[in-house]
Design a protein around this motif. Structure first.
Motif, PDB file in Angstrom:
ATOM      1  N   PRO A  57      47.581  45.186  -0.423  1.00 36.03           N
ATOM      2  CA  PRO A  57      48.033  44.696   0.880  1.00 36.03           C
ATOM      3  C   PRO A  57      48.197  43.183   0.965  1.00 36.03           C
ATOM      4  O   PRO A  57      48.501  42.654   2.029  1.00 36.03           O
ATOM      5  CB  PRO A  57      46.908  45.152   1.803  1.00 36.03           C
ATOM      6  N   HIS A  58      48.003  42.461  -0.161  1.00 35.87           N
ATOM      7  CA  HIS A  58      47.888  41.004  -0.098  1.00 35.87           C
ATOM      8  C   HIS A  58      49.156  40.286  -0.581  1.00 35.87           C
ATOM      9  O   HIS A  58      49.178  39.683  -1.663  1.00 35.87           O
ATOM     10  CB  HIS A  58      46.677  40.533  -0.893  1.00 35.87           C
ATOM     11  N   ALA A  59      50.197  40.314   0.227  1.00 33.34           N
ATOM     12  CA  ALA A  59      51.361  39.467  -0.041  1.00 33.34           C
ATOM     13  C   ALA A  59      51.001  38.031   0.324  1.00 33.34           C
ATOM     14  O   ALA A  59      50.222  37.784   1.243  1.00 33.34           O
ATOM     15  CB  ALA A  59      52.557  39.931   0.773  1.00 33.34           C
ATOM     16  N   THR A  60      51.575  37.088  -0.402  1.00 33.95           N
ATOM     17  CA  THR A  60      51.316  35.667  -0.123  1.00 33.95           C
ATOM     18  C   THR A  60      52.637  34.942   0.152  1.00 33.95           C
ATOM     19  O   THR A  60      53.684  35.325  -0.373  1.00 33.95           O
ATOM     20  CB  THR A  60      50.602  34.990  -1.306  1.00 33.95           C
ATOM     21  N   SER A  61      52.562  33.900   0.949  1.00 35.84           N
ATOM     22  CA  SER A  61      53.780  33.147   1.268  1.00 35.84           C
ATOM     23  C   SER A  61      54.432  32.600   0.005  1.00 35.84           C
ATOM     24  O   SER A  61      55.655  32.658  -0.160  1.00 35.84           O
ATOM     25  CB  SER A  61      53.458  32.000   2.226  1.00 35.84           C
ATOM     26  N   PHE A  62      53.612  32.010  -0.876  1.00 33.30           N
ATOM     27  CA  PHE A  62      54.137  31.508  -2.144  1.00 33.30           C
ATOM     28  C   PHE A  62      54.179  32.645  -3.151  1.00 33.30           C
ATOM     29  O   PHE A  62      53.186  33.360  -3.307  1.00 33.30           O
ATOM     30  CB  PHE A  62      53.239  30.385  -2.679  1.00 33.30           C
ATOM     31  N   PRO A  63      55.300  32.910  -3.814  1.00 27.43           N
ATOM     32  CA  PRO A  63      56.511  32.085  -3.879  1.00 27.43           C
ATOM     33  C   PRO A  63      57.639  32.527  -2.949  1.00 27.43           C
ATOM     34  O   PRO A  63      58.708  31.934  -2.967  1.00 27.43           O
ATOM     35  CB  PRO A  63      56.946  32.286  -5.333  1.00 27.43           C
ATOM     36  N   TRP A  64      57.404  33.562  -2.150  1.00 31.05           N
ATOM     37  CA  TRP A  64      58.520  34.196  -1.424  1.00 31.05           C
ATOM     38  C   TRP A  64      59.113  33.281  -0.354  1.00 31.05           C
ATOM     39  O   TRP A  64      60.294  33.409  -0.018  1.00 31.05           O
ATOM     40  CB  TRP A  64      58.051  35.514  -0.824  1.00 31.05           C
ATOM     41  N   ASP A  65      58.314  32.335   0.181  1.00 38.42           N
ATOM     42  CA  ASP A  65      58.867  31.440   1.202  1.00 38.42           C
ATOM     43  C   ASP A  65      59.832  30.424   0.594  1.00 38.42           C
ATOM     44  O   ASP A  65      60.540  29.732   1.322  1.00 38.42           O
ATOM     45  CB  ASP A  65      57.755  30.735   1.972  1.00 38.42           C
ATOM     46  N   ARG A  66      59.857  30.320  -0.734  1.00 37.67           N
ATOM     47  CA  ARG A  66      60.848  29.461  -1.388  1.00 37.67           C
ATOM     48  C   ARG A  66      62.213  30.138  -1.447  1.00 37.67           C
ATOM     49  O   ARG A  66      63.204  29.498  -1.774  1.00 37.67           O
ATOM     50  CB  ARG A  66      60.420  29.131  -2.816  1.00 37.67           C
ATOM     51  N   MET A  67      62.265  31.419  -1.142  1.00 34.57           N
ATOM     52  CA  MET A  67      63.488  32.197  -1.322  1.00 34.57           C
ATOM     53  C   MET A  67      64.032  32.799  -0.031  1.00 34.57           C
ATOM     54  O   MET A  67      65.181  33.228   0.018  1.00 34.57           O
ATOM     55  CB  MET A  67      63.229  33.332  -2.315  1.00 34.57           C
ATOM     56  N   ALA A  68      63.208  32.836   1.004  1.00 34.92           N
ATOM     57  CA  ALA A  68      63.646  33.475   2.250  1.00 34.92           C
ATOM     58  C   ALA A  68      62.825  32.943   3.409  1.00 34.92           C
ATOM     59  O   ALA A  68      61.686  32.498   3.234  1.00 34.92           O
ATOM     60  CB  ALA A  68      63.493  34.996   2.154  1.00 34.92           C
ATOM     61  N   ASP A  69      63.405  32.985   4.605  1.00 30.14           N
ATOM     62  CA  ASP A  69      62.683  32.571   5.809  1.00 30.14           C
ATOM     63  C   ASP A  69      61.626  33.596   6.207  1.00 30.14           C
ATOM     64  O   ASP A  69      60.721  33.291   6.988  1.00 30.14           O
ATOM     65  CB  ASP A  69      63.664  32.371   6.969  1.00 30.14           C
ATOM     66  N   ASP A  70      61.762  34.814   5.695  1.00 31.49           N
ATOM     67  CA  ASP A  70      60.822  35.892   5.978  1.00 31.49           C
ATOM     68  C   ASP A  70      60.147  36.300   4.669  1.00 31.49           C
ATOM     69  O   ASP A  70      60.595  37.237   3.991  1.00 31.49           O
ATOM     70  CB  ASP A  70      61.565  37.085   6.601  1.00 31.49           C
ATOM     71  N   PRO A  71      59.083  35.596   4.269  1.00 29.11           N
ATOM     72  CA  PRO A  71      58.475  35.883   2.957  1.00 29.11           C
ATOM     73  C   PRO A  71      57.930  37.306   2.838  1.00 29.11           C
ATOM     74  O   PRO A  71      58.045  37.917   1.775  1.00 29.11           O
ATOM     75  CB  PRO A  71      57.372  34.840   2.829  1.00 29.11           C
ATOM     76  N   LEU A  72      57.350  37.839   3.914  1.00 27.54           N
ATOM     77  CA  LEU A  72      56.837  39.209   3.836  1.00 27.54           C
ATOM     78  C   LEU A  72      57.986  40.192   3.643  1.00 27.54           C
ATOM     79  O   LEU A  72      57.906  41.112   2.813  1.00 27.54           O
ATOM     80  CB  LEU A  72      56.047  39.546   5.100  1.00 27.54           C
ATOM     81  N   GLY A  73      59.062  40.009   4.405  1.00 26.34           N
ATOM     82  CA  GLY A  73      60.223  40.866   4.246  1.00 26.34           C
ATOM     83  C   GLY A  73      60.811  40.771   2.850  1.00 26.34           C
ATOM     84  O   GLY A  73      61.235  41.774   2.262  1.00 26.34           O
ATOM     85  N   GLN A  74      60.820  39.553   2.297  1.00 20.49           N
ATOM     86  CA  GLN A  74      61.335  39.350   0.936  1.00 20.49           C
ATOM     87  C   GLN A  74      60.477  40.102  -0.072  1.00 20.49           C
ATOM     88  O   GLN A  74      60.992  40.740  -0.992  1.00 20.49           O
ATOM     89  CB  GLN A  74      61.342  37.860   0.611  1.00 20.49           C
ATOM     90  N   PHE A  75      59.165  40.032   0.089  1.00 23.55           N
ATOM     91  CA  PHE A  75      58.264  40.741  -0.819  1.00 23.55           C
ATOM     92  C   PHE A  75      58.489  42.239  -0.748  1.00 23.55           C
ATOM     93  O   PHE A  75      58.601  42.913  -1.788  1.00 23.55           O
ATOM     94  CB  PHE A  75      56.809  40.405  -0.480  1.00 23.55           C
ATOM     95  N   LEU A  76      58.565  42.787   0.453  1.00 23.35           N
ATOM     96  CA  LEU A  76      58.738  44.233   0.601  1.00 23.35           C
ATOM     97  C   LEU A  76      60.085  44.695   0.060  1.00 23.35           C
ATOM     98  O   LEU A  76      60.189  45.756  -0.566  1.00 23.35           O
ATOM     99  CB  LEU A  76      58.587  44.629   2.071  1.00 23.35           C
ATOM    100  N   GLU A  77      61.110  43.898   0.288  1.00 23.91           N
ATOM    101  CA  GLU A  77      62.436  44.242  -0.223  1.00 23.91           C
ATOM    102  C   GLU A  77      62.443  44.235  -1.747  1.00 23.91           C
ATOM    103  O   GLU A  77      63.004  45.137  -2.390  1.00 23.91           O
ATOM    104  CB  GLU A  77      63.472  43.261   0.318  1.00 23.91           C
ATOM    105  N   LEU A  78      61.812  43.218  -2.329  1.00 27.80           N
ATOM    106  CA  LEU A  78      61.759  43.139  -3.779  1.00 27.80           C
ATOM    107  C   LEU A  78      60.932  44.295  -4.348  1.00 27.80           C
ATOM    108  O   LEU A  78      61.275  44.860  -5.393  1.00 27.80           O
ATOM    109  CB  LEU A  78      61.158  41.803  -4.209  1.00 27.80           C
ATOM    110  N   ARG A  79      59.871  44.644  -3.659  1.00 25.05           N
ATOM    111  CA  ARG A  79      59.039  45.762  -4.112  1.00 25.05           C
ATOM    112  C   ARG A  79      59.847  47.051  -4.194  1.00 25.05           C
ATOM    113  O   ARG A  79      59.734  47.809  -5.158  1.00 25.05           O
ATOM    114  CB  ARG A  79      57.853  45.917  -3.149  1.00 25.05           C
ATOM    115  N   ASP A  80      60.697  47.283  -3.204  1.00 23.69           N
ATOM    116  CA  ASP A  80      61.577  48.457  -3.235  1.00 23.69           C
ATOM    117  C   ASP A  80      62.553  48.370  -4.409  1.00 23.69           C
ATOM    118  O   ASP A  80      62.815  49.371  -5.093  1.00 23.69           O
ATOM    119  CB  ASP A  80      62.358  48.571  -1.929  1.00 23.69           C
ATOM    120  N   GLY A  81      63.084  47.183  -4.636  1.00 21.39           N
ATOM    121  CA  GLY A  81      64.015  47.010  -5.742  1.00 21.39           C
ATOM    122  C   GLY A  81      63.371  47.273  -7.090  1.00 21.39           C
ATOM    123  O   GLY A  81      64.002  47.842  -7.995  1.00 21.39           O
TER     124      GLY A  81
END
Length: 335
Positions: free
Chosen positions: A288-312
């Motif tokens: 359950p532990h997503a972190t802002s870094f590094p996803w906030d370097r790639m998107a304004d929504d780091p949690l959304g970016q993590f979840l999207e990448l996880r699906d990919g």
């Protein structure tokens, strides 16, 4: 043949993708930068305007020489104070010479300085706050980690960086926060090169204590390279960095918040290297532990970016999983 391969890939994705989600944390249970059991109550109290739990928490880390926890808690409290300053203003008024308040004040000044277009000038003005924090407890390496970030923002030359680094390692030779700040200074994006960055990271990893997150520093160097616009690093060096990160990750339990940031950045590196099975293993360990870094370097929504990448990642692993396996969990390490 190309059509047949495409049909097989699609069939594998359809069959295997849902099965690969079986032991992943559900999307709605994944949290961004969730505090641990000690920091959480301090943040809740600060939200009510009460600084006392935060003061006691940092005092505990100082008295117990918990320098890694002290660094992380200071960073989070300064970030909170940046958006909700009232509780911290009250703390400073009540205890202006408190070493812990002085440390948060120095970190907060650097955070604010970095946000300004004229950050170099503002950061230079904050230098006395760093001196005050360092003098408040000469044993503490955290002011020197802040000083390394400060040096990067003020365009300090390598001679100054070397002096600050010497002070940092004198106080704690295996402090992870100081190592990550030094690595950033030495990166090609700032005042070093990809070679300097990797050399520093690999040397630190070799000298690190068993199980130390410093052993994952080469993966952080790989991230710096993979997010840069220039340069060349051999694939073998990138894979070796990823392998070290994987080894360190396996030293900790699944869902442990302590290595969460390392596991998140390692996941990004593995994705860029197209090591999909290894990446899937890391998102399982992240839990359950997503972190802002590094996803906030790639998107304004780091949690959304993590979840999207996880699906990919699941889709990629599913497309490579033979149909005859029934979508069972692939072996880690295939790349």
């Amino acid at each position: 043949m190309a059509l047949l391969r495409a049909l097989i890939r699609t069939a594998r994705m359809v069959r295997n993708t849902p099965l690969l989600a079986a032991d992943l944390t559900p999307d709605d249970e994944v949290l961004l930068d969730a505090p641990d059991d000690r920091l959480g109550p301090a943040l809740v109290a600060a939200g009510r305007g009460d600084y006392d739990p935060a003061a006691k928490l940092l005092a505990m880390t100082r008295e117990g020489n918990e320098w890694e926890n002290r660094d992380r808690y200071t960073t989070r409290l300064a970030t909170f104070a940046h958006s909700r300053p009232e509780w911290f203003d009250a703390w400073q008024c009540a205890a202006p010479h408190d070493p812990d308040a002085l440390l948060v004040k120095a970190e907060l000044a650097v955070v604010r300085g970095w946000e300004s277009p004229a950050h170099a000038e503002l950061l230079r003005e904050s230098a006395p706050l760093l001196v005050a924090a360092a003098e408040a407890d000469p044993r503490d390496p955290v002011p020197w980690r802040i000083a390394l970030d400060h040096a990067r923002g003020t365009h300090a030359p390598h001679t100054v960086f070397d002096e600050i680094w010497a002070e940092a390692v004198h106080r704690s030779s295996h402090h992870y926060g100081c190592h990550t700040s030094a690595l950033q200074y030495l990166s090609a994006a700032w005042y070093g090169s990809h070679r300097q960055c990797f050399d520093f990271a690999e040397r630190a990893a070799r000298d690190a204590l068993p199980g130390s997150l410093i052993q994952a520093l080469p993966a952080r160097a790989a991230l710096a390279y993979l997010t840069s616009a220039s340069g060349s690093v051999p694939r073998e060096r990138l894979d070796a960095a990823a392998d070290l990160g994987i080894a360190v990750s396996h030293e900790y339990d699944a869902g442990d918040p302590w290595p969460a940031e390392v596991r998140n950045l390692l996941t990004y590196v593995l994705v860029r290297l197209e090591r999909w099975t290894d990446a899937l293993e890391q998102v399982r360990l992240i839990g359950p532990h997503a972190t802002s870094f590094p996803w906030d370097r790639m998107a304004d929504d780091p949690l959304g970016q993590f979840l999207e990448l996880r699906d990919g990642i699941r889709i990629e692993v599913a497309s490579e999983t033979p149909l005859r396996t029934g979508g069972g969990r692939p072996r880690s390490g295939d790349h």
